[in-house]
Design a protein around this motif. Structure first.
Motif, PDB file in Angstrom:
ATOM      1  N   ASN A 123     -23.222 -44.342   4.189  1.00 53.73           N
ATOM      2  CA  ASN A 123     -23.483 -45.702   3.723  1.00 53.73           C
ATOM      3  C   ASN A 123     -22.869 -45.960   2.355  1.00 53.73           C
ATOM      4  O   ASN A 123     -22.490 -47.102   2.048  1.00 53.73           O
ATOM      5  CB  ASN A 123     -24.987 -45.974   3.700  1.00 53.73           C
ATOM      6  CG  ASN A 123     -25.519 -46.397   5.063  1.00 53.73           C
ATOM      7  OD1 ASN A 123     -25.237 -47.498   5.528  1.00 53.73           O
ATOM      8  ND2 ASN A 123     -26.256 -45.514   5.716  1.00 53.73           N
ATOM      9  N   GLN A 124     -22.737 -44.920   1.547  1.00 56.33           N
ATOM     10  CA  GLN A 124     -22.022 -45.060   0.278  1.00 56.33           C
ATOM     11  C   GLN A 124     -20.553 -45.391   0.536  1.00 56.33           C
ATOM     12  O   GLN A 124     -19.947 -46.198  -0.184  1.00 56.33           O
ATOM     13  CB  GLN A 124     -22.143 -43.786  -0.552  1.00 56.33           C
ATOM     14  CG  GLN A 124     -23.486 -43.648  -1.267  1.00 56.33           C
ATOM     15  CD  GLN A 124     -23.588 -42.368  -2.078  1.00 56.33           C
ATOM     16  OE1 GLN A 124     -23.759 -41.283  -1.542  1.00 56.33           O
ATOM     17  NE2 GLN A 124     -23.474 -42.512  -3.388  1.00 56.33           N
ATOM     18  N   GLY A 174     -20.561 -36.881   4.393  1.00 56.35           N
ATOM     19  CA  GLY A 174     -21.561 -37.239   5.390  1.00 56.35           C
ATOM     20  C   GLY A 174     -21.425 -36.421   6.656  1.00 56.35           C
ATOM     21  O   GLY A 174     -22.420 -35.924   7.212  1.00 56.35           O
ATOM     22  N   TYR A 223     -16.675 -39.607   0.755  1.00 60.26           N
ATOM     23  CA  TYR A 223     -18.075 -39.771   1.151  1.00 60.26           C
ATOM     24  C   TYR A 223     -18.240 -39.608   2.660  1.00 60.26           C
ATOM     25  O   TYR A 223     -19.240 -39.048   3.130  1.00 60.26           O
ATOM     26  CB  TYR A 223     -18.597 -41.141   0.704  1.00 60.26           C
ATOM     27  CG  TYR A 223     -19.036 -41.174  -0.743  1.00 60.26           C
ATOM     28  CD1 TYR A 223     -20.088 -40.385  -1.190  1.00 60.26           C
ATOM     29  CD2 TYR A 223     -18.409 -42.009  -1.666  1.00 60.26           C
ATOM     30  CE1 TYR A 223     -20.500 -40.420  -2.504  1.00 60.26           C
ATOM     31  CE2 TYR A 223     -18.813 -42.050  -2.993  1.00 60.26           C
ATOM     32  CZ  TYR A 223     -19.860 -41.250  -3.408  1.00 60.26           C
ATOM     33  OH  TYR A 223     -20.266 -41.281  -4.729  1.00 60.26           O
ATOM     34  N   ASN A 278     -26.599 -39.761   6.288  1.00 59.41           N
ATOM     35  CA  ASN A 278     -26.711 -41.216   6.368  1.00 59.41           C
ATOM     36  C   ASN A 278     -26.451 -41.862   5.006  1.00 59.41           C
ATOM     37  O   ASN A 278     -25.758 -42.885   4.908  1.00 59.41           O
ATOM     38  CB  ASN A 278     -28.102 -41.590   6.870  1.00 59.41           C
ATOM     39  CG  ASN A 278     -28.226 -43.054   7.219  1.00 59.41           C
ATOM     40  OD1 ASN A 278     -27.725 -43.511   8.230  1.00 59.41           O
ATOM     41  ND2 ASN A 278     -28.906 -43.801   6.362  1.00 59.41           N
ATOM     42  N   THR A 279     -26.974 -41.239   3.958  1.00 66.81           N
ATOM     43  CA  THR A 279     -26.792 -41.761   2.595  1.00 66.81           C
ATOM     44  C   THR A 279     -25.322 -41.764   2.200  1.00 66.81           C
ATOM     45  O   THR A 279     -24.795 -42.767   1.692  1.00 66.81           O
ATOM     46  CB  THR A 279     -27.604 -40.930   1.583  1.00 66.81           C
ATOM     47  OG1 THR A 279     -28.993 -41.022   1.899  1.00 66.81           O
ATOM     48  CG2 THR A 279     -27.374 -41.433   0.165  1.00 66.81           C
ATOM     49  N   TYR A 280     -24.639 -40.659   2.434  1.00 71.73           N
ATOM     50  CA  TYR A 280     -23.230 -40.550   2.053  1.00 71.73           C
ATOM     51  C   TYR A 280     -22.359 -41.541   2.828  1.00 71.73           C
ATOM     52  O   TYR A 280     -21.469 -42.190   2.257  1.00 71.73           O
ATOM     53  CB  TYR A 280     -22.720 -39.133   2.296  1.00 71.73           C
ATOM     54  CG  TYR A 280     -23.147 -38.117   1.258  1.00 71.73           C
ATOM     55  CD1 TYR A 280     -23.207 -38.453  -0.085  1.00 71.73           C
ATOM     56  CD2 TYR A 280     -23.470 -36.812   1.630  1.00 71.73           C
ATOM     57  CE1 TYR A 280     -23.593 -37.514  -1.037  1.00 71.73           C
ATOM     58  CE2 TYR A 280     -23.853 -35.875   0.685  1.00 71.73           C
ATOM     59  CZ  TYR A 280     -23.919 -36.226  -0.639  1.00 71.73           C
ATOM     60  OH  TYR A 280     -24.298 -35.290  -1.591  1.00 71.73           O
ATOM     61  N   GLN A 283     -30.547 -37.159   6.917  1.00 73.39           N
ATOM     62  CA  GLN A 283     -30.810 -38.246   5.981  1.00 73.39           C
ATOM     63  C   GLN A 283     -29.743 -38.307   4.894  1.00 73.39           C
ATOM     64  O   GLN A 283     -29.289 -39.389   4.512  1.00 73.39           O
ATOM     65  CB  GLN A 283     -32.201 -38.090   5.361  1.00 73.39           C
ATOM     66  CG  GLN A 283     -33.340 -38.456   6.307  1.00 73.39           C
ATOM     67  CD  GLN A 283     -34.689 -38.469   5.609  1.00 73.39           C
ATOM     68  OE1 GLN A 283     -34.956 -37.646   4.734  1.00 73.39           O
ATOM     69  NE2 GLN A 283     -35.540 -39.405   5.990  1.00 73.39           N
ATOM     70  N   GLN A 284     -29.361 -37.135   4.385  1.00 77.97           N
ATOM     71  CA  GLN A 284     -28.319 -37.092   3.361  1.00 77.97           C
ATOM     72  C   GLN A 284     -26.989 -37.567   3.931  1.00 77.97           C
ATOM     73  O   GLN A 284     -26.215 -38.251   3.255  1.00 77.97           O
ATOM     74  CB  GLN A 284     -28.170 -35.680   2.794  1.00 77.97           C
ATOM     75  CG  GLN A 284     -27.216 -35.571   1.604  1.00 77.97           C
ATOM     76  CD  GLN A 284     -27.672 -36.406   0.431  1.00 77.97           C
ATOM     77  OE1 GLN A 284     -28.745 -36.218  -0.123  1.00 77.97           O
ATOM     78  NE2 GLN A 284     -26.847 -37.375   0.044  1.00 77.97           N
TER      79      GLN A 284
END
Length: 220
Positions: free
Chosen positions: A138-139, A121, A117, A134-136, A131-132
């Motif tokens: 944080n995963q 990211g 991840y 950031n999502t990865y 944004q994507q």
């Protein structure tokens, strides 16, 4: 050898060797050889990306690996693609290889999954999909936090800081770096593996400078 450490551009395919591997039915070695030795130059990768060429040898190697059920090889083949496509700047194509690695990887190997991840990211940051990214990242943190991998979390925070700088969220970037320093101090380390202290301080100075805070920028 680590798939990330290989200079694929220097690898040439020996057709006679391929014939010998087929003849003696060394299929596992053949799979690695076909994947490692094919599609390693910019021109070929460009043609594949543009849809003007099919990576026949590479696909054959992957097909053999799947037939053998060799998960380690399948992870390697996607890692090799990540390295080569990234080297030539085709970052938007890299995400598909990360997704394949994610499907193949063992859910129980939490640290490896988290680093996948993180890689995803970082690739999205380079592709300007902030944004994507950031999502990865944080995963990755959500995986590392329950297993108390503080150093891994610090690496995630570094990637979040880079993402923040790239998307001009300088305040968040500075906060992430300050948190890294707190983690490092708690661990009794001088820095984190992927970034030394002087670089972190430089990033922090840049963040404050871009935030129009020259005093704090000068401090760091």
């Amino acid at each position: 050898k680590d798939a990330f450490a290989i200079n694929y551009s220097k690898i040439q395919m020996d057709e006679e060797f391929v014939k010998e591997l087929r003849k003696h039915k060394f299929y596992n070695t053949l799979a690695y050889y076909l994947v490692s030795c094919s599609d390693n130059d910019r021109e070929t990768i460009t043609e594949i990306v543009e849809g003007n060429r099919i990576p026949e040898r590479f696909n054959e190697g992957v097909a053999i690996g799947r037939k053998l059920g060799n998960q380690t090889f399948l992870l390697f083949s996607n890692t090799k693609s990540i390295v080569v496509y990234s080297d030539f700047g085709f970052y938007r194509n890299v995400s598909q290889f990360y997704q394949e690695k994610l499907k193949i990887s063992d859910d129980k190997m939490l640290s490896r999954r988290a680093h996948l991840y993180m890689g995803m990211g970082y690739n999205e940051t380079i592709s300007e999909n902030f944004q994507q990214a950031n999502t990865y990242i944080n995963q990755a943190i959500s995986i590392l936090y329950p297993i108390k991998d503080a150093e891994g979390i610090a690496e995630c925070l570094y990637n979040l800081a880079v993402n923040g700088l790239c998307c001009r969220d300088f305040h968040s970037a500075a906060q992430y770096i300050h948190t890294i320093f707190k983690v490092v101090n708690q661990l009794g380390y001088e820095t984190i593996k992927i970034c030394n202290t002087s670089k972190l301080q430089g990033m922090l100075a840049l963040a404050y400078f871009r935030e129009n805070n020259p005093y704090r920028s000068h401090v760091y």
